[in-house]
Design a protein around this motif. Sequence first.
Motif, PDB file in Angstrom:
ATOM      1  N   PHE A  67       0.960  -1.124  -0.086  1.00  0.00           N
ATOM      2  CA  PHE A  67      -0.072  -0.148  -0.016  1.00  0.00           C
ATOM      3  C   PHE A  67       0.877   1.409   0.121  1.00  0.00           C
ATOM      4  O   PHE A  67       2.157   1.160   0.363  1.00  0.00           O
ATOM      5  CB  PHE A  67      -0.939  -0.021   1.360  1.00  0.00           C
ATOM      6  CG  PHE A  67      -2.226  -1.083   1.176  1.00  0.00           C
ATOM      7  CD1 PHE A  67      -3.329  -0.780   0.969  1.00  0.00           C
ATOM      8  CD2 PHE A  67      -1.854  -2.210   1.489  1.00  0.00           C
ATOM      9  CE1 PHE A  67      -4.397  -1.390   0.760  1.00  0.00           C
ATOM     10  CE2 PHE A  67      -2.976  -3.363   1.431  1.00  0.00           C
ATOM     11  CZ  PHE A  67      -3.959  -2.849   1.073  1.00  0.00           C
ATOM     12  N   GLU A 105      -4.997   8.919   3.616  1.00  0.00           N
ATOM     13  CA  GLU A 105      -5.550   8.169   2.432  1.00  0.00           C
ATOM     14  C   GLU A 105      -4.557   6.958   2.344  1.00  0.00           C
ATOM     15  O   GLU A 105      -3.291   7.366   2.376  1.00  0.00           O
ATOM     16  CB  GLU A 105      -5.654   8.901   1.138  1.00  0.00           C
ATOM     17  CG  GLU A 105      -6.266   8.210   0.065  1.00  0.00           C
ATOM     18  CD  GLU A 105      -6.226   8.762  -1.396  1.00  0.00           C
ATOM     19  OE1 GLU A 105      -7.288   8.419  -2.152  1.00  0.00           O
ATOM     20  OE2 GLU A 105      -5.727   9.781  -1.518  1.00  0.00           O
ATOM     21  N   LYS A 107      -3.989   3.654  -0.111  1.00  0.00           N
ATOM     22  CA  LYS A 107      -4.066   3.410  -1.438  1.00  0.00           C
ATOM     23  C   LYS A 107      -3.322   1.692  -1.690  1.00  0.00           C
ATOM     24  O   LYS A 107      -2.334   1.833  -1.447  1.00  0.00           O
ATOM     25  CB  LYS A 107      -4.086   4.187  -2.762  1.00  0.00           C
ATOM     26  CG  LYS A 107      -4.943   5.417  -2.486  1.00  0.00           C
ATOM     27  CD  LYS A 107      -4.645   6.386  -3.636  1.00  0.00           C
ATOM     28  CE  LYS A 107      -4.689   6.053  -4.752  1.00  0.00           C
ATOM     29  NZ  LYS A 107      -4.558   7.071  -5.914  1.00  0.00           N
ATOM     30  N   SER A 108      -4.069   0.809  -2.317  1.00  0.00           N
ATOM     31  CA  SER A 108      -3.397  -0.254  -2.662  1.00  0.00           C
ATOM     32  C   SER A 108      -2.461  -0.088  -3.940  1.00  0.00           C
ATOM     33  O   SER A 108      -2.740   0.885  -4.884  1.00  0.00           O
ATOM     34  CB  SER A 108      -4.184  -1.346  -3.006  1.00  0.00           C
ATOM     35  OG  SER A 108      -5.125  -1.123  -4.161  1.00  0.00           O
ATOM     36  N   ARG A 116      -9.067   1.147  -1.426  1.00  0.00           N
ATOM     37  CA  ARG A 116      -8.536   2.648  -0.735  1.00  0.00           C
ATOM     38  C   ARG A 116      -9.414   2.903   0.369  1.00  0.00           C
ATOM     39  O   ARG A 116     -10.436   2.600   0.562  1.00  0.00           O
ATOM     40  CB  ARG A 116      -8.651   3.561  -1.783  1.00  0.00           C
ATOM     41  CG  ARG A 116      -8.637   5.167  -1.429  1.00  0.00           C
ATOM     42  CD  ARG A 116      -8.732   5.889  -2.657  1.00  0.00           C
ATOM     43  NE  ARG A 116     -10.268   6.015  -2.882  1.00  0.00           N
ATOM     44  CZ  ARG A 116     -10.852   7.405  -2.354  1.00  0.00           C
ATOM     45  NH1 ARG A 116     -10.395   8.345  -2.072  1.00  0.00           N
ATOM     46  NH2 ARG A 116     -12.256   7.394  -2.653  1.00  0.00           N
ATOM     47  N   TYR A 118      -9.819   6.124   3.468  1.00  0.00           N
ATOM     48  CA  TYR A 118      -9.649   7.550   3.625  1.00  0.00           C
ATOM     49  C   TYR A 118     -10.362   8.021   4.959  1.00  0.00           C
ATOM     50  O   TYR A 118     -11.502   7.690   5.120  1.00  0.00           O
ATOM     51  CB  TYR A 118      -9.902   8.144   2.387  1.00  0.00           C
ATOM     52  CG  TYR A 118     -11.423   8.416   2.172  1.00  0.00           C
ATOM     53  CD1 TYR A 118     -12.249   9.342   2.407  1.00  0.00           C
ATOM     54  CD2 TYR A 118     -11.972   7.332   1.026  1.00  0.00           C
ATOM     55  CE1 TYR A 118     -13.720   9.031   2.187  1.00  0.00           C
ATOM     56  CE2 TYR A 118     -13.279   7.196   0.828  1.00  0.00           C
ATOM     57  CZ  TYR A 118     -14.068   8.111   1.379  1.00  0.00           C
ATOM     58  OH  TYR A 118     -15.397   8.164   1.113  1.00  0.00           O
TER      59      TYR A 118
END
Length: 441
Positions: A67, A105, A107-108, A116, A118
């Motif tokens: 990530f 945030e 995110k992959s 994702r 957030y």
Amino acid sequence: MNTERVLRVCRIATVFMGMSYPVAQVMAQVPGAVGQPQQREERPDYRSPVVRESEQYDAKGVRLGSFKFFGTLEADEVFNDNVNANSDALGKQAGFIQLINPTLELKSDWNNHMLRAYAKGGFGLYSVNPSLNNYQDVSVGADGRLDIQRNWNVYGGASWNRRHDEFGTPNTPTGIGLPVTVYNQTSANVGYFQTFNRLNVRVDGRYDNYNFFNNGLGPAQGVIPNSDRNRNELREALRFGYEFSPGYEVWVRGSLNQRRYYQLDSSGLDRSSNGFDVVGGMIIDLGGITAVEVFAGYLQQTYVSGQFSTISTPTFGLTGYWNPIHDLWVKPFIRRTVDDSAFTGSAAYLSTTGGLDVNYHVRPNVRLDAHADYAIADYSALSAGGSNQYDQYVTLRAGVMYLPTANFFVGPVYQFITRNSNQFNGDYNQNVVMLRLGARL
């Protein structure tokens, strides 16, 4: 058909060097304001790797296994010459506002699938009437996509949001000393997408729950009490697309919606409704230089209470971008929707908006932004014997963003809004000056 191309062109997003404008806490949004298809870069890049790296100012993030973590903290100083968006006759109040906007945030970074999560905040501290005007917006959520095969996936997401209605926007009364309207919104969506050679199909479902906090306003201010606005909304859509040539797709979509209010309003009327729309459109994608999606069709919204007239009207829209030179993006948009009204005399208003965003990189770390739009909120003929309110908005905005490094940004923004209304003392002008200052990972 390339699935990612469809997702890129159809996705509604506003992109700014990896960060968006702060959730418009003070930069009031006109009805129907929309984002743009996510711009992409497919032009040949002839720069050397060393030069490309030296001119790269995108957020790098921090790698955590498979990530990437991104964080932003923004603190803005704002001067607003008409905090409550009042007409000259009612009197204007000018004031300073401090905005604090943190964003986290995760995110992959996978070849397949996407995930994702957030958390975002927007906190406004006013120098005038802080007990009435201050707000604390929060949004937490997650979304993702599961790639079953190359051209077959399912996706979904969920979020919880605390939001507020900005003064001067539709559904807000006018007057000095009125409290801000705060509400919670819980949302969830799920969808399926698959291509069959040139044919593709998409099925979407969405749920929204709105729960408003009591602020003491009611029929005396021309609005229904906040508890009368609590509701659930459901939407289901089925879309078929056909790519008859690379980069050219035609599509048709049908959707249903159900809006269910918890209770009758202060006049004893049920504001619940059922609706549908049928639209057809076309996507043109010219390889990263130009992409546009246009559509038109028909929508209808029918209300449980016979006191509210059925809304039947054409609908249409456009989103896109034009990239005539490497550093210039021009992004037009048009949209028409039916949105529920908070006023006592109308069940809903017809929102029609059209405008243009322009972004230009003067240098890799200096960007100019301009925005202009014209919007109409039409309450007329939407309720039998009720409101005939008709509001027109013009919004102009310009800003500069300077990044001394990839981790810091600063820049001024100016916005002007004017509203012309057929309601007594419904007109207003507003000038807002903002200085943005932020840091990011």
